[in-house]
Scaffold this motif. Sequence first.
Motif, mmCIF file in Angstrom:
data_model
loop_
_atom_site.group_PDB
_atom_site.id
_atom_site.type_symbol
_atom_site.label_atom_id
_atom_site.label_comp_id
_atom_site.label_asym_id
_atom_site.label_seq_id
_atom_site.Cartn_x
_atom_site.Cartn_y
_atom_site.Cartn_z
ATOM 1 N N SER A 48 0.847 -1.188 0.000
ATOM 2 C CA SER A 48 0.000 0.000 0.000
ATOM 3 C C SER A 48 0.885 1.241 0.000
ATOM 4 C CB SER A 48 -0.929 0.008 1.217
ATOM 5 O OG SER A 48 -0.169 0.096 2.409
ATOM 6 N N ALA A 49 0.296 2.372 -0.385
ATOM 7 C CA ALA A 49 1.031 3.633 -0.433
ATOM 8 C C ALA A 49 0.201 4.730 0.210
ATOM 9 C CB ALA A 49 1.367 4.001 -1.878
ATOM 10 N N GLU A 50 0.855 5.575 0.997
ATOM 11 C CA GLU A 50 0.167 6.665 1.694
ATOM 12 C C GLU A 50 0.822 7.986 1.315
ATOM 13 O OE1 GLU A 50 -0.599 8.259 6.287
ATOM 14 O OE2 GLU A 50 0.642 6.477 5.889
ATOM 15 N N TRP A 51 -0.023 8.972 0.917
ATOM 16 C CA TRP A 51 0.495 10.305 0.593
ATOM 17 C C TRP A 51 1.084 10.935 1.851
ATOM 18 C CZ3 TRP A 51 -0.706 15.152 2.479
ATOM 19 C CH2 TRP A 51 -0.175 16.251 1.773
ATOM 20 N N LYS A 52 2.284 11.519 1.726
ATOM 21 C CA LYS A 52 2.949 12.153 2.871
ATOM 22 C C LYS A 52 2.995 13.675 2.735
ATOM 23 C CE LYS A 52 4.362 10.185 5.769
ATOM 24 N NZ LYS A 52 3.674 9.675 6.978
ATOM 25 N N TYR A 53 3.457 14.174 1.589
ATOM 26 C CA TYR A 53 3.552 15.620 1.403
ATOM 27 C C TYR A 53 3.797 15.927 -0.068
ATOM 28 C CZ TYR A 53 8.558 14.478 1.666
ATOM 29 O OH TYR A 53 9.789 13.919 1.471
ATOM 30 N N SER A 54 3.684 17.212 -0.403
ATOM 31 C CA SER A 54 3.957 17.685 -1.770
ATOM 32 C C SER A 54 5.031 18.761 -1.715
ATOM 33 C CB SER A 54 2.695 18.254 -2.425
ATOM 34 O OG SER A 54 1.701 17.271 -2.554
ATOM 35 N N ILE A 55 5.792 18.877 -2.805
ATOM 36 C CA ILE A 55 6.802 19.928 -2.914
ATOM 37 C C ILE A 55 6.640 20.656 -4.249
ATOM 38 C CG2 ILE A 55 8.476 18.841 -1.382
ATOM 39 C CD1 ILE A 55 9.914 17.750 -3.826
ATOM 40 N N LEU A 56 7.360 21.733 -4.415
ATOM 41 C CA LEU A 56 7.238 22.661 -5.547
ATOM 42 C C LEU A 56 5.894 23.373 -5.451
ATOM 43 C CD1 LEU A 56 8.848 20.604 -8.440
ATOM 44 C CD2 LEU A 56 9.919 22.309 -6.980
ATOM 45 N N GLY A 57 5.162 23.500 -6.545
ATOM 46 C CA GLY A 57 3.909 24.244 -6.539
ATOM 47 C C GLY A 57 3.954 25.394 -7.534
ATOM 48 N N PRO A 58 2.805 26.027 -7.804
ATOM 49 C CA PRO A 58 2.716 27.061 -8.838
ATOM 50 C C PRO A 58 3.675 28.224 -8.634
ATOM 51 C CG PRO A 58 0.533 26.361 -8.134
ATOM 52 C CD PRO A 58 1.510 25.721 -7.191
ATOM 53 N N GLU A 59 3.915 28.600 -7.370
ATOM 54 C CA GLU A 59 4.784 29.768 -7.137
ATOM 55 C C GLU A 59 6.207 29.524 -7.613
ATOM 56 O OE1 GLU A 59 5.146 27.146 -3.534
ATOM 57 O OE2 GLU A 59 3.559 27.810 -4.895
ATOM 58 N N LEU A 60 6.628 28.243 -7.710
ATOM 59 C CA LEU A 60 7.961 27.917 -8.202
ATOM 60 C C LEU A 60 7.940 27.511 -9.673
ATOM 61 C CD1 LEU A 60 9.401 25.859 -5.210
ATOM 62 C CD2 LEU A 60 9.863 28.240 -5.796
ATOM 63 N N CYS A 61 6.842 26.912 -10.101
ATOM 64 C CA CYS A 61 6.796 26.372 -11.456
ATOM 65 C C CYS A 61 6.315 27.369 -12.501
ATOM 66 C CB CYS A 61 5.886 25.141 -11.493
ATOM 67 S SG CYS A 61 6.522 23.751 -10.541
ATOM 68 N N ASN A 62 5.417 28.278 -12.115
ATOM 69 C CA ASN A 62 4.838 29.176 -13.098
ATOM 70 C C ASN A 62 5.755 30.359 -13.390
ATOM 71 O OD1 ASN A 62 2.659 27.524 -13.254
ATOM 72 N ND2 ASN A 62 1.358 28.754 -11.917
ATOM 73 N N ARG A 63 6.969 30.017 -13.783
ATOM 74 C CA ARG A 63 7.940 31.016 -14.200
ATOM 75 C C ARG A 63 8.620 30.506 -15.456
ATOM 76 N NH1 ARG A 63 8.927 35.164 -11.354
ATOM 77 N NH2 ARG A 63 10.845 35.596 -12.472
ATOM 78 N N SER A 64 9.395 31.375 -16.034
ATOM 79 C CA SER A 64 10.140 30.995 -17.226
ATOM 80 C C SER A 64 11.522 31.597 -17.124
ATOM 81 C CB SER A 64 9.440 31.500 -18.482
ATOM 82 O OG SER A 64 10.298 31.423 -19.594
ATOM 83 N N ILE A 65 12.488 30.928 -17.707
ATOM 84 C CA ILE A 65 13.835 31.499 -17.739
ATOM 85 C C ILE A 65 13.841 32.804 -18.524
ATOM 86 C CG2 ILE A 65 14.638 30.289 -19.805
ATOM 87 C CD1 ILE A 65 17.313 29.924 -18.390
ATOM 88 N N TYR A 66 12.867 32.959 -19.437
ATOM 89 C CA TYR A 66 12.758 34.221 -20.169
ATOM 90 C C TYR A 66 12.470 35.372 -19.215
ATOM 91 C CZ TYR A 66 12.347 31.432 -24.435
ATOM 92 O OH TYR A 66 12.580 30.561 -25.465
ATOM 93 N N LEU A 67 11.626 35.110 -18.221
ATOM 94 C CA LEU A 67 11.327 36.139 -17.225
ATOM 95 C C LEU A 67 12.580 36.518 -16.444
ATOM 96 C CD1 LEU A 67 7.939 35.166 -15.536
ATOM 97 C CD2 LEU A 67 8.474 37.313 -16.673
ATOM 98 N N ASP A 68 13.314 35.510 -16.004
ATOM 99 C CA ASP A 68 14.463 35.761 -15.139
ATOM 100 C C ASP A 68 15.637 36.374 -15.886
ATOM 101 O OD1 ASP A 68 13.097 34.720 -12.966
ATOM 102 O OD2 ASP A 68 13.712 32.686 -13.425
ATOM 103 N N VAL A 69 15.803 36.000 -17.154
ATOM 104 C CA VAL A 69 16.964 36.470 -17.910
ATOM 105 C C VAL A 69 16.651 37.715 -18.718
ATOM 106 C CG1 VAL A 69 18.627 35.882 -19.708
ATOM 107 C CG2 VAL A 69 17.973 34.178 -18.018
ATOM 108 N N GLU A 70 15.512 37.713 -19.407
ATOM 109 C CA GLU A 70 15.213 38.795 -20.335
ATOM 110 C C GLU A 70 14.016 39.652 -19.924
ATOM 111 O OE1 GLU A 70 17.231 39.407 -22.591
ATOM 112 O OE2 GLU A 70 18.307 37.552 -23.037
ATOM 113 N N GLY A 71 13.224 39.199 -18.952
ATOM 114 C CA GLY A 71 12.041 39.946 -18.569
ATOM 115 C C GLY A 71 10.930 39.897 -19.603
#
Length: 218
Positions: A48-71
């Motif tokens: 059996s498997a039991e959910w323990k926790y989640s990591i990452l999330g929209p605040e970390l994923c909903n970005r692009s290197i274009y934003l960070d490098v070129e805006g």
Amino acid sequence: GEYSGSFKIPFTGSAFFDFKPMLSANNEIVIRGGLKCKLDIYRLSGISAEWKYSILGPELCNRSIYLDVEGRSELLNWRRIEMENTGYQWLEDGRLWVYLAHTSTVFIFNGDKREARYNIWPERALKDYREESKMPRNNSPMFENWCFDSDSKEHFYLAKHYNYPDVDGSGYFHLYKFDLTGRLLKIYYFKSRGQLRYKRNGRFYITFLDGIEIFNLP
């Protein structure tokens, strides 16, 4: 062998994409959660498997290197973040190493706590990426493939294949070697037409549609 049983992991809005079970020292596995841009951690117990926790999330994923490098935020309107481009590896001490391809960022988690975050933007790769991003509707990440060093768990590799017009059908392969702190150690350049998959006993295994290439690199 003998069949032991099976279990189902509850659907929590996650897209299971390319599910590759990888056990930690604590019998934990990772599920890519594509629709909510997260990684779900489950603890295995028997069959059996039991959910323990989640990591990452929209605040970390909903970005692009274009934003960070070129805006260039307008590119996010059509650039979809795909969780199948997320790499992860359990470290020997039970921490989790995570690579997000769309921003070329590495995270290290201890349980649900983030211990480290650093950008992997080598000068040469960043220069090539800026040039590539000028092409119409280019949606390619800075690095396309990754693998851990099976000979040394303290190193990992990121790779990118370039199709140059002066190369007869193969293009060039750029292979970058890093340590776990994100420090660039070495760059390899060689001719290949595939995708980096594995490194063991000093050999790199690269796959393409009709075969496997093996390279011995110092």
